[in-house]
Structures are given as structure tokens and as C-alpha cells.
Design a protein around this motif. Structure first.
Motif: not given
Length: 521
Positions: A83-84, A87, A90-91, A290, A294, A298
Motif C-alpha cells: 500500500g506504499r 499512501l 493519497l498524501m 507516516l 497520513a 487525510l
């Protein structure tokens, strides 16, 4: 290499002409502002307070963004996990998010009735006040932390695998890695990242309009808007604009002076190795960095979506008309920006004095959109009604604002295409438009799509120049949303925010995805 003589002379000549046009489009309004400016003594105490607040908030915003980005970039560079990629994507969303939507999301979390204050009140603690310096800095960090993270991460990922292998053989600890690798990389990267974010925060308008605005929380950009829109004091607006340009140029000069030179050289493009000196403490720090980043980036997006998605169906017709108007302006602005950027990138990539030519594109960051809009008003006012040209002027300014980002994506790709395909094209006698079509453009799909997506998202969410020229019946969606919010129609404003966020991210995705379809590596 791309510096050698190339046969695409007609397109390169077009790029040279476009550079002159861009300089004229930026410096023309700036000169108009200069001619209208009077003396420094015209600035009031409130103006000097706005100048002081602008420097303080931009400095704090850039400093906090860069410092917070260091542990996040370090964690992303050192860790590989499921999922890196998602992520990272999304970030990065807040950077292309419309500013007015980001502000609404932050209010949902940190506002007087936000999630944080409700939680603090439940345990008997005092709340936080988002309006003023704290709110302006918080919003700027939210918007620019992804940019700072990407800039620092790119520097980390550029470290050759051979150097990491050498560090392994020397049994480097985490402290050794910080001393011999991380500090030199940060010294080379942070001044540039700080400068870019400082410039963005200096010329930020929507954040100060919504979270500042008080006597002690007014920026230069907001003071220009007030002088122009409410007082029609063009001389004061012009002088404030010149002060802002001087601040931006001084920031760029300081970053150039203090930026470290050099690097770690090239490598053989081997896969990245595990970071030496990895300990339980370093893994815990990376995971914490992280997780916090996040959550910070988010949660406001989640809050906006949760509170506004149910109100979309009940939005008034004027909001939907404004949305269509915004899409039209965004598409026109994107087309203009791409049409300017491609020939300019071809021209710059073929020249040895690349740094100086790329600086032309950065003019549109140093000179704020509001100053350009003010100058265009001064130019147009004697010959036409600027209000009737509000949408075309907004599209033009948005295209100029997006130009540096497009050039930053295109120029390295053009150089790479010429380096790998140029000699073959020469051997086959492929020149002119055929060379562009068959040798260069197939390798520009990705950067063109990405750059066009940024241009569309930026234009879709712009709340700047349109605020100067707006008249009833000409509102874009960000301006319509701001007016709904200002008239306390909170539900409609939240619904408009979700619609604006969906359209901005959707346009970015469409262009970016379109650039990846059938794109060659």
C-alpha cells in the motif's frame, strides 16, 4: 545529449516566441502596476503590519512544512510495505486540492465546532482557535507538506545504491547515515523546497481570506484585494504588489546563495538496498511519522466528504451553473498552458543556458496572480470593461500559474527523449514535425498528462483573480462556494465543497490517466 544541434528548428523558434509572450504577459501587468504606484510613504501602518504578517506566516509555514516533511520522506525512502504507492498518492491529494475545500476540511477538524474541539471539551480541556496566524500556518502546512515531502523524497531516492552498499560494508549506524548522507542531501534540497513553499505562501490568497482577514492577520495579497475591490485605491494596490514582488525575489536570491552544491554522483541504476543502521527505534519513528502525517492530511478530506456528500443533491441551480463555468475555464486554461509549455520545453531543452530560461517560468510564481490580475485590469480598463473579460483573464492567469509545473515535468523528459532517440532520428533523417511526432511525443505522454492534470486541478480550484473581476452571473464554483459559506448556508457550502473536490481530483485523474495509456517507458 539534448544540448546538441537539433533539427526541430521551427518548433524551437515557436518556443522562443512563446517565452517572449509569457514574459510580456507577466511583466506587462507588472509594469502597469509599477507605473501606477506612487511613493512608499503611501503605505499605512496597516499595510506595514500586513507585510510583517506575510513574512512571518510564510516563513513559519515553509519552515514547519519542511521540518515535518523530513521524517515523512525519510520513512518513505527507507520502508517498503504493502500500500506504499497508494499512501504516497493519497498524501499528495492536498497539493492539488482546491484551497477553499482544504480550508473547509480543516474547519471541520480544528474549527470551533470541529472534531478536535468537541473531543477536548469532552475531557474538560480548552479548545483551539483556528482563525489568525495559527490557522493560516496550519492550512499552508496542510497544503504544502505533500510538496515538501516529494521534493525531499526525490533527493533521498537519487542516492545511488552503490553508496548504500558501501555504507553496509563499513557497518554504518543510523547516526553515521545521518551525518554522511542525510545532512548533505538535506542541505542541497531544503533551501529550494523552503523557497518554493515560501513563495506559494506569500502569494496565497484564499487561506488568508477565510482564516485571516483581521487587523493582525492580513497578508499583502489580501490587502491588495481589499485596496482594489473595496477602496478602488489602485496606487496602494500597486505599491503593495511591488513590495510583494521584492519579497519573493529576495527569497529566491537567499535560497540560491545558501543552497549547497554537489551531490553523490551517479550509479548503475541498481535496485535500492535496505537502509543501514536499521533499529527498532528507527522503525518505530518511521511508522509514527507516516501515521501522524497520513492522519493530518487525510482526516480533513474525510470530514469534508462525510459532511457534504448528502447535500449535493440539494444544491441550488446557480452552483451547478458555476461548476460548468469552472470546468470550461479549467479546460481552456489547461489547453493554453500545454500549448505554451510544449514548445517552450523543446526550446529550453536544446539550449545550454537552461537555468536562466527556466527562470522565466518561475516569474509567474514570484509575481502573484492577484498582482497580474490587477495589472491586467489597469491595462484593459481604458479600452474595455474588465468585468466582461473576467473569465478569459482568469483562464490566462491560471495558465501562467501552471506553466512552471508543466515545464518542470516536460524539460527533463524532452532531454531524455533526445538523448535516447535523437541520434536514431538523425540517422533516419527524421526532422521537424515528424521528429516531434515519432521520436519525442511518445515519451512525453506521462509528463504531459501529469502536468495537464495539475493545470486543470489548479484552475478548477482557483479563488483569486475571479474575485477581483467577478460580477453576478459570472461566478466560478470556488467563488460560489465561498459566497455560500459567507452567507451561512453551511450545508450548501459543504455540498459545493464535495462537488469541487470531486471535479478537481477527477480532472487531474483523467489527464494523468490519459497520459499513462499506451505511454512508453
Amino acid at each position: 545529449m539534448a544540448r546538441r544541434a537539433q533539427p526541430v528548428t521551427l518548433i524551437q523558434a515557436t518556443g522562443g516566441v512563446f517565452i517572449l509572450l509569457v514574459v510580456l504577459a507577466i511583466l506587462g501587468p507588472l509594469i502597469a502596476v509599477m507605473l501606477r504606484a506612487e511613493t512608499v510613504g503611501r503605505l499605512s501602518d496597516a499595510d506595514w503590519a500586513a507585510i510583517e504578517f506575510t513574512i512571518i506566516q510564510a516563513s513559519l509555514s515553509a519552515l514547519v512544512s519542511c521540518l515535518a516533511a523530513i521524517p515523512v520522506a525519510r520513512a518513505l525512502a527507507r520502508r517498503r510495505f504493502w500500500g506504499r504507492s497508494a499512501l504516497v498518492a493519497l498524501m499528495g491529494a492536498p497539493f492539488i486540492l482546491p484551497v477553499i475545500v482544504a480550508v473547509l476540511g480543516l474547519l471541520a477538524i480544528f474549527g470551533r465546532s470541529g472534531w478536535l474541539n468537541i473531543g477536548l471539551a469532552a475531557i474538560g480541556l480548552g479548545g483551539v482557535e483556528i482563525y489568525g496566524l495559527f490557522g493560516v500556518v496550519l492550512a499552508h502546512v496542510f497544503l504544502n507538506l505533500p510538496l515538501a515531502t516529494r521534493l525531499i523524497l526525490q533527493s533521498w531516492l537519487s542516492l545511488p545504491a552503490e553508496r548504500i552498499r558501501l555504507a553496509h560494508s563499513l557497518n554504518f549506524t543510523d547516526t553515521d547515515m545521518r551525518r554522511h548522507f542525510e545532512r548533505p542531501l538535506l542541505a542541497a534540497t531544503l533551501p529550494g523546497a523552503f523557497m518554493v513553499i515560501f513563495l506559494i505562501c506569500t502569494t496565497s490568497f484564499a487561506v488568508a481570506l477565510t482564516l485571516g482577514g483581521g487587523p493582525r492577520a492580513t497578508t499583502i495579497e489580501l490587502a491588495i484585494y481589499q485596496a482594489f475591490r473595496f477602496e478602488f485605491d489602485l496606487g496602494r494596490a500597486a505599491m503593495l504588489g511591488m513590495v510583494q514582488v521584492a519579497i519573493c525575489l529576495a527569497a529566491g536570491g537567499l535560497a540560491w546563495i545558501f543552497a549547497a552544491r554537489g551531490g553523490f554522483g551517479g550509479g548503475l541504476d541498481r535496485p535500492a538496498m535496505a537502509w543501514p543502521g536499521d533499529t527498532f527505534r528507527s522503525r518505530l519513528v518511521d511508522r509514527s511519522a507516516l501515521g501522524v502525517a497520513a492522519a493530518f492530511l487525510l482526516l480533513p478530506l474525510v470530514a469534508v466528504t462525510a459532511e457534504g456528500v448528502g447535500a449535493i443533491a440539494g444544491l441550488p441551480n446557480s452552483t451547478w451553473v458555476a461548476a460548468v463555468r469552472s470546468i470550461a475555464v479549467a479546460l481552456g486554461s489547461t489547453a493554453l498552458s500545454v500549448a505554451l509549455a510544449l514548445p517552450i520545453a523543446l526550446f529550453i531543452a536544446a539550449r545550454a543556458a537552461r537555468a536562466g530560461l527556466e527562470g522565466v517560468g518561475l516569474l509567474s510564481i514570484a509575481v502573484s496572480p492577484l498582482v497580474i490580475g490587477t495589472g491586467l485590469f489597469l491595462i484593459v480598463f481604458p479600452i474595455a470593461n474588465p468585468v466582461s473579460l473576467s473569465l478569459p483573464i482568469t483562464g490566462l492567469v491560471n495558465a501562467l500559474v501552471a506553466l512552471p509545473f508543466l515545464l518542470r515535468a516536460l524539460i527533463p523528459a524532452v532531454e531524455q527523449a533526445e538523448a535516447t532517440q535523437g541520434r536514431l532520428a538523425d540517422a533516419l533523417g527524421i526532422t521537424g514535425l515528424a521528429r516531434l511526432r515519432f521520436a519525442i511525443l511518445p515519451r512525453l505522454h506521462r509528463p504531459l498528462g501529469f502536468g495537464a492534470g495539475l493545470a486543470a486541478a489548479f484552475s478548477m480550484g482557483d479563488l483569486g483573480v475571479i474575485a477581483l473581476f467577478s460580477a453576478p452571473g459570472q461566478e466560478t464554483l470556488p467563488l460560489e462556494m465561498y459566497r455560500l459559506f459567507g452567507s451561512y448556508r453551511t450545508n450548501d457550502a459543504q455540498g459545493a465543497a464535495v462537488l469541487l473536490m470531486a471535479l478537481s481530483l477527477g480532472l487531474f485523474w483523467l489527464f494523468d490517466r490519459g497520459g499513462r495509456v499506451n505511454a512508453e517507458a
